[in-house]
Design an enzyme around this catalytic site. Structure first.
Site, PDB file in Angstrom:
ATOM      1  CB  SER A  27      -0.849  -0.149   1.116  1.00 22.71           C
ATOM      2  OG  SER A  27      -2.183   0.718   1.057  1.00 22.71           O
ATOM      3  CE  LYS A  38       0.008   5.185  -1.935  1.00 19.30           C
ATOM      4  NZ  LYS A  38      -1.146   4.575  -2.493  1.00 19.30           N
ATOM      5  CD1 TRP A  91      -8.001   3.378  -1.622  1.00 18.26           C
ATOM      6  CD2 TRP A  91      -9.716   4.357  -2.892  1.00 18.26           C
ATOM      7  NE1 TRP A  91      -8.025   4.760  -1.266  1.00 18.26           N
ATOM      8  CE2 TRP A  91      -9.110   5.315  -1.957  1.00 18.26           C
ATOM      9  CE3 TRP A  91     -10.838   4.788  -3.754  1.00 18.26           C
ATOM     10  CZ2 TRP A  91      -9.406   6.721  -2.094  1.00 18.26           C
ATOM     11  CZ3 TRP A  91     -11.150   5.824  -3.451  1.00 18.26           C
ATOM     12  CH2 TRP A  91     -10.366   7.062  -2.857  1.00 18.26           C
ATOM     13  CG  HIS A 117      -5.641  -2.579   0.481  1.00 16.41           C
ATOM     14  ND1 HIS A 117      -5.005  -2.407  -0.492  1.00 16.41           N
ATOM     15  CD2 HIS A 117      -5.081  -1.928   1.588  1.00 16.41           C
ATOM     16  CE1 HIS A 117      -4.017  -1.426  -0.293  1.00 16.41           C
ATOM     17  NE2 HIS A 117      -4.236  -0.778   0.923  1.00 16.41           N
TER      18      HIS A 117
HETATM   19  C1  GTR Z   1      -5.301   4.617   1.795  1.00 18.84           C
HETATM   20  C2  GTR Z   1      -4.633   5.097   0.690  1.00 18.84           C
HETATM   21  C3  GTR Z   1      -3.954   4.460  -0.293  1.00 18.84           C
HETATM   22  C4  GTR Z   1      -3.096   3.341   0.532  1.00 18.84           C
HETATM   23  C5  GTR Z   1      -3.697   2.830   1.728  1.00 18.84           C
HETATM   24  C6  GTR Z   1      -2.841   2.161   2.525  1.00 18.84           C
HETATM   25  O1  GTR Z   1      -5.989   5.243   2.752  1.00 18.84           O
HETATM   26  O2  GTR Z   1      -6.045   5.823   0.122  1.00 18.84           O
HETATM   27  O3  GTR Z   1      -3.270   5.216  -1.263  1.00 18.84           O
HETATM   28  O4  GTR Z   1      -1.887   3.938   0.696  1.00 18.84           O
HETATM   29  O5  GTR Z   1      -4.061   3.953   2.409  1.00 18.84           O
HETATM   30  O6  GTR Z   1      -1.534   2.566   2.783  1.00 18.84           O
HETATM   31  O7  GTR Z   1      -3.078   1.217   3.412  1.00 18.84           O
END
Ligand code: GTR
Length: 409
Positions: free
Chosen positions: A248, A252, A339, A390
């Site tokens: 997540s 990045k 997402w 996720h």
């Molecule tokens: C979310 C965000 C994502 C992702 C995620 C995470 O809220 O929108 O870009 O990075 O968090 O890190 O779990």
């Protein structure tokens, strides 16, 4: 003739369920086309001219300019035992300090398989909730009170093992890899306080910030590089075979770490989504505008100018993937993780394949998004879409290990 623009049309007919909602048609910038229009035809041109051009864009427009080495990088082993997981591994917990006074530091938790003949390859990634939350190993240190005091005001200390499912230590160790992690808050707490805390304070002091100043993802990536500095001192580890990974926002981060630090031998993005592997121009799921509003501290301030104007970005995220070339890269998604735009994550691999080709390596070029849980490995690129949410699961690790086995063993 080399294709000048990679055109990707609406994605209506693809088998993956996430495609049911097509994105707008869009045109990706050609990673092999220089700003002056010249087409890159040699590895040398890529390395000397085009890659620096893209890095400059990513630094000045997205992540900010990371600093160099810490003023006083040094390491102290806090704890070590050969008895982790019933003797499967040696555990080391190491304080990696960035300054002489040890005010700025992270604590790295590392496991090294005991059954080894020589230096072993390793996985390195940051974690969200503290080292103790990655395992049921009772000897893992809790974050120290001085560190905890710097974390976000709403940070609650987690129970041990709350994120253990994301860190399949025994599985990794049994496959001959060491594994190391630290809590990302140690390097830069994940909240916006104007960059007064974390390593920004150490590295920048009161220096005025501008649109290109490094931000938090860049700081976490910098922390990963400092861990690699440490791994280079460890005789049990083959530091030329370290895979960097993250989930997540930390996915990045692993991509940016792989871009900025070419010592990382292999790079894995797990559900990195918007501003990670996902193509921004698709504007599917999380968008640039949304992410800059929700998490203004993650990127340099110049980035927010592209919110709602993704087609004006002089780059797109396939070029972040291309920064890893010719090193192996793996992009993983999850089927319910709309997402993060699994389709857009896949297409960044396709968009970077021409750069791998320049180096003589195949890449993923098929424009049909693979089915759920049909991992694809072509040349130095790997991909899968795990069924489910996720997260990071054993299934993901299984694919990472078999991908890494091709390159790091
Ligand atoms: C979310 C965000 C994502 C992702 C995620 C995470 O809220 O929108 O870009 O990075 O968090 O890190 O779990």
């Amino acid at each position: 003739m080399i294709l000048r623009l990679i055109t990707v049309a609406a994605l209506a007919l693809m088998p993956f369920m996430g495609n049911s909602q097509p994105s707008n048609p869009y045109e990706l910038p050609d990673p092999l086309k220089m700003e002056d229009g010249t087409i890159v035809r040699t590895k040398r041109q890529w390395i000397k001219e085009r890659r620096p051009e893209i890095m400059e864009m990513l630094r000045s427009q997205m992540f900010g300019r990371e600093p160099g080495q810490a003023p006083d990088l040094h390491f102290k082993v806090l704890e070590e035992s050969p008895d982790a997981f019933g003797g499967l591994a040696t555990r080391k917990q190491v304080k990696i300090s960035f300054d002489k006074d040890e005010k700025y530091y992270l604590v790295l938790l590392m496991y090294i398989p005991n059954d080894r003949k020589g230096p072993v390859p390793a996985f390195l990634g940051a974690n969200f909730k503290g080292n103790h939350a990655t395992t049921n190993d009772p000897y893992v240190l809790l974050p120290s009170p001085d560190k905890l005091a710097t974390y976000a005001p709403n940070y609650k200390i987690e129970e041990r093992n709350t994120n253990g499912h994301r860190w399949e230590y025994e599985y990794i160790l049994k496959h001959g890899y060491a594994v190391a992690t630290f809590c990302y808050n140690d390097v830069d707490p994940d909240f916006h306080d104007g960059f007064h805390n974390g390593v920004h304070q150490l590295m920048d002091g009161d220096k005025p910030r501008d649109g290109e100043s490094w931000a938090t993802i860049s700081a976490w990536a910098w922390g990963l590089s400092r861990c690699l500095d440490f791994l280079e001192t460890q005789k049990e580890i083959n530091a030329r075979k370290v895979a960097v990974l993250g989930h997540s926002r930390l996915g990045k981060t692993s991509l940016w770490a792989g871009a900025t630090d070419q010592r990382f031998a292999l790079v894995i993005s797990n559900d990195s989504g918007c501003s990670g592997a996902a193509i921004a121009r698709r504007k599917y799921g999380e968008t640039v505008e949304r992410i800059c509003k929700s998490f203004p501290h993650w990127f340099c301030t110049n980035y927010s100018a592209y919110g709602g104007r993704e087609e004006k970005m002089p780059w797109d995220q396939h070029e972040l993937i291309a920064m890893i070339a010719p090193r192996p890269v793996y992009v993983a998604s999850a089927s319910e993780d709309d997402w993060a735009d699994p389709v857009g994550e896949y297409f960044s691999l396709v968009g970077a394949a021409s750069v791998y080709k320049l180096f003589g390596y195949d890449g993923i070029t098929d424009r049909t998004v693979p089915e759920i849980e049909h991992p694809v490995v072509v040349g130095r690129m790997g991909h899968h879409i795990r069924r489910g949410e996720h997260n990071v699961r054993l299934y993901d690790w299984q694919q990472y290990i078999s991908f890494a086995d091709r390159f790091l063993k």
